[in-house]
Write a protein that holds these residues in place. Structure first.
Motif, PDB file in Angstrom:
ATOM      1  N   ASP A  50       0.847  -1.040   0.083  1.00 25.27           N
ATOM      2  CA  ASP A  50      -0.153  -0.062   0.168  1.00 25.27           C
ATOM      3  C   ASP A  50       0.768   1.227   0.115  1.00 25.27           C
ATOM      4  O   ASP A  50       0.224   2.288   0.155  1.00 25.27           O
ATOM      5  N   LEU A  51       2.288   1.022   0.202  1.00 25.41           N
ATOM      6  CA  LEU A  51       3.038   2.269   0.026  1.00 25.41           C
ATOM      7  C   LEU A  51       3.687   2.793  -1.312  1.00 25.41           C
ATOM      8  O   LEU A  51       3.764   1.681  -2.174  1.00 25.41           O
ATOM      9  N   PRO A  52       3.989   4.022  -1.493  1.00 32.16           N
ATOM     10  CA  PRO A  52       4.703   4.495  -2.626  1.00 32.16           C
ATOM     11  C   PRO A  52       6.283   3.999  -2.532  1.00 32.16           C
ATOM     12  O   PRO A  52       6.585   3.811  -1.471  1.00 32.16           O
ATOM     13  N   PRO A  53       6.943   3.514  -3.585  1.00 30.56           N
ATOM     14  CA  PRO A  53       8.300   3.136  -3.704  1.00 30.56           C
ATOM     15  C   PRO A  53       9.346   4.111  -2.637  1.00 30.56           C
ATOM     16  O   PRO A  53       9.917   3.557  -2.007  1.00 30.56           O
ATOM     17  N   TYR A  54       8.900   5.254  -2.532  1.00 32.59           N
ATOM     18  CA  TYR A  54       9.813   6.176  -1.900  1.00 32.59           C
ATOM     19  C   TYR A  54       9.754   5.756  -0.369  1.00 32.59           C
ATOM     20  O   TYR A  54      10.600   5.778   0.379  1.00 32.59           O
ATOM     21  N   ALA A  55       8.413   5.340   0.124  1.00 31.78           N
ATOM     22  CA  ALA A  55       8.385   5.121   1.494  1.00 31.78           C
ATOM     23  C   ALA A  55       8.731   3.502   1.894  1.00 31.78           C
ATOM     24  O   ALA A  55       9.263   3.423   3.064  1.00 31.78           O
ATOM     25  N   VAL A  56       8.608   2.839   0.848  1.00 33.42           N
ATOM     26  CA  VAL A  56       9.206   1.455   0.779  1.00 33.42           C
ATOM     27  C   VAL A  56      10.760   1.524   1.078  1.00 33.42           C
ATOM     28  O   VAL A  56      11.231   0.589   1.941  1.00 33.42           O
ATOM     29  N   GLU A  57      11.457   2.203   0.369  1.00 32.59           N
ATOM     30  CA  GLU A  57      12.694   2.560   0.521  1.00 32.59           C
ATOM     31  C   GLU A  57      13.280   2.929   1.775  1.00 32.59           C
ATOM     32  O   GLU A  57      14.057   2.564   2.287  1.00 32.59           O
ATOM     33  N   LEU A  58      12.342   3.723   2.542  1.00 31.61           N
ATOM     34  CA  LEU A  58      12.623   4.077   3.959  1.00 31.61           C
ATOM     35  C   LEU A  58      12.799   2.987   4.875  1.00 31.61           C
ATOM     36  O   LEU A  58      13.464   2.858   5.673  1.00 31.61           O
ATOM     37  N   LEU A  59      11.563   2.047   4.773  1.00 27.65           N
ATOM     38  CA  LEU A  59      11.682   0.878   5.443  1.00 27.65           C
ATOM     39  C   LEU A  59      12.815  -0.050   5.088  1.00 27.65           C
ATOM     40  O   LEU A  59      13.249  -0.771   6.010  1.00 27.65           O
ATOM     41  N   ARG A  60      13.054  -0.262   3.887  1.00 24.99           N
ATOM     42  CA  ARG A  60      14.300  -1.197   3.435  1.00 24.99           C
ATOM     43  C   ARG A  60      15.465  -0.685   4.113  1.00 24.99           C
ATOM     44  O   ARG A  60      16.263  -1.461   4.518  1.00 24.99           O
ATOM     45  N   ALA A  61      15.688   0.658   4.271  1.00 15.44           N
ATOM     46  CA  ALA A  61      16.972   1.100   4.754  1.00 15.44           C
ATOM     47  C   ALA A  61      16.882   1.134   6.344  1.00 15.44           C
ATOM     48  O   ALA A  61      18.029   0.673   6.956  1.00 15.44           O
ATOM     49  N   VAL A  62      15.792   1.066   6.953  1.00 15.88           N
ATOM     50  CA  VAL A  62      15.938   0.804   8.387  1.00 15.88           C
ATOM     51  C   VAL A  62      16.045  -0.671   8.756  1.00 15.88           C
ATOM     52  O   VAL A  62      16.757  -0.851   9.570  1.00 15.88           O
ATOM     53  N   VAL A  63      15.341  -1.639   7.931  1.00 11.94           N
ATOM     54  CA  VAL A  63      15.552  -2.969   8.285  1.00 11.94           C
ATOM     55  C   VAL A  63      17.137  -3.307   7.976  1.00 11.94           C
ATOM     56  O   VAL A  63      17.555  -4.022   8.633  1.00 11.94           O
ATOM     57  N   ALA A  64      17.548  -2.795   6.856  1.00 13.43           N
ATOM     58  CA  ALA A  64      19.019  -2.911   6.475  1.00 13.43           C
ATOM     59  C   ALA A  64      19.728  -2.766   7.356  1.00 13.43           C
ATOM     60  O   ALA A  64      20.821  -3.223   7.722  1.00 13.43           O
ATOM     61  N   GLY A  65      19.534  -1.538   8.071  1.00 10.75           N
ATOM     62  CA  GLY A  65      20.299  -1.108   9.356  1.00 10.75           C
ATOM     63  C   GLY A  65      20.132  -1.478  10.679  1.00 10.75           C
ATOM     64  O   GLY A  65      20.312  -0.937  11.726  1.00 10.75           O
ATOM     65  N   ASP A  66      19.420  -2.823  10.712  1.00 11.09           N
ATOM     66  CA  ASP A  66      18.887  -3.569  11.889  1.00 11.09           C
ATOM     67  C   ASP A  66      18.073  -2.543  12.918  1.00 11.09           C
ATOM     68  O   ASP A  66      18.433  -2.578  14.030  1.00 11.09           O
ATOM     69  N   GLY A  67      17.130  -1.796  12.262  1.00  9.03           N
ATOM     70  CA  GLY A  67      16.451  -0.865  13.190  1.00  9.03           C
ATOM     71  C   GLY A  67      16.764   0.662  13.181  1.00  9.03           C
ATOM     72  O   GLY A  67      16.244   1.170  13.752  1.00  9.03           O
ATOM     73  N   TRP A  68      17.731   0.990  12.425  1.00 11.94           N
ATOM     74  CA  TRP A  68      18.282   2.310  12.272  1.00 11.94           C
ATOM     75  C   TRP A  68      18.622   2.641  11.027  1.00 11.94           C
ATOM     76  O   TRP A  68      19.577   1.752  10.260  1.00 11.94           O
ATOM     77  N   ALA A  69      18.230   3.976  10.462  1.00 14.82           N
ATOM     78  CA  ALA A  69      18.852   4.298   9.414  1.00 14.82           C
ATOM     79  C   ALA A  69      18.853   5.958   9.589  1.00 14.82           C
ATOM     80  O   ALA A  69      18.014   6.465   9.738  1.00 14.82           O
ATOM     81  N   PRO A  70      20.151   6.402   9.415  1.00 12.88           N
ATOM     82  CA  PRO A  70      20.428   7.892   9.704  1.00 12.88           C
ATOM     83  C   PRO A  70      20.198   8.600   8.629  1.00 12.88           C
ATOM     84  O   PRO A  70      19.886   8.113   7.424  1.00 12.88           O
ATOM     85  N   VAL A  71      19.529   9.817   8.740  1.00 15.03           N
ATOM     86  CA  VAL A  71      19.132  10.839   7.811  1.00 15.03           C
ATOM     87  C   VAL A  71      20.163  10.849   6.683  1.00 15.03           C
ATOM     88  O   VAL A  71      19.930  11.028   5.634  1.00 15.03           O
ATOM     89  N   ALA A  72      21.457  11.029   6.866  1.00 15.61           N
ATOM     90  CA  ALA A  72      22.298  11.048   5.890  1.00 15.61           C
ATOM     91  C   ALA A  72      22.320  10.279   4.922  1.00 15.61           C
ATOM     92  O   ALA A  72      22.825  10.328   3.833  1.00 15.61           O
ATOM     93  N   SER A  73      22.228   8.775   5.338  1.00 19.75           N
ATOM     94  CA  SER A  73      22.034   7.611   4.537  1.00 19.75           C
ATOM     95  C   SER A  73      20.801   7.909   3.530  1.00 19.75           C
ATOM     96  O   SER A  73      20.921   6.992   2.600  1.00 19.75           O
TER      97      SER A  73
END
Length: 147
Positions: A50-73
């Motif tokens: 149900d999410l647009p691709p740009y929101a899915v990318e945020l989730l991907r980044a946070v999951v890839a970072g084991d629960g953390w994604a810094p804004v800079a990345s």
């Protein structure tokens, strides 16, 4: 009976749920693999679709970072779509899913911003966090996600 399993591989959760179901004559609907906050693998997958691709990318980044994604990345990803647009899209999708009965109305957003308490970075939000109990379901859902 209520059992909560956290941070376990999906295969182990399924085997455990199967064992309990055989010994107790069944489980409460949707109980297998439910995190403490309500996000199951199935619910996570519904949200992803149900999410647009740009929101899915945020989730991907946070999951890839084991629960953390810094804004800079995250700053250069998704063709310049703002981080706020990504979280707004997620908030709206969570609300739509609740209205459709896919999850409880009080389910929390799967990610939330972490703010710089001292504002030493010049930014209010320094990154995005996903609680550990939510991470396993989204990790599994992202593996199966088709886009």
């Amino acid at each position: 009976m209520r059992i909560i399993i956290e941070d376990a591989p999906d295969e182990l959760v399924r085997e455990f749920a199967s064992l309990i179901a055989r010994s107790q004559g069944g489980l409460e609907e949707g109980a297998a693999g439910r995190s403490a906050d309500g996000w199951t693998e199935s619910r996570a997958e519904h949200l992803l679709y149900d999410l647009p691709p740009y929101a899915v990318e945020l989730l991907r980044a946070v999951v890839a970072g084991d629960g953390w994604a810094p804004v800079a990345s995250l700053a250069g990803e998704c063709g310049g779509v703002s981080l706020r647009a990504r979280t707004v899209a997620m908030t709206r999708a969570v609300s739509r899913g609740a209205a459709a009965g896919k999850w409880p109305r009080d389910i929390p957003a799967p990610v939330y911003p972490r703010q710089d308490p001292d504002r030493t970075t010049g930014r209010r939000v320094v990154g995005y966090v996903m609680p550990g109990e939510t991470l396993a379901g989204f990790r599994a859902a992202l593996r199966r996600f088709g886009r």
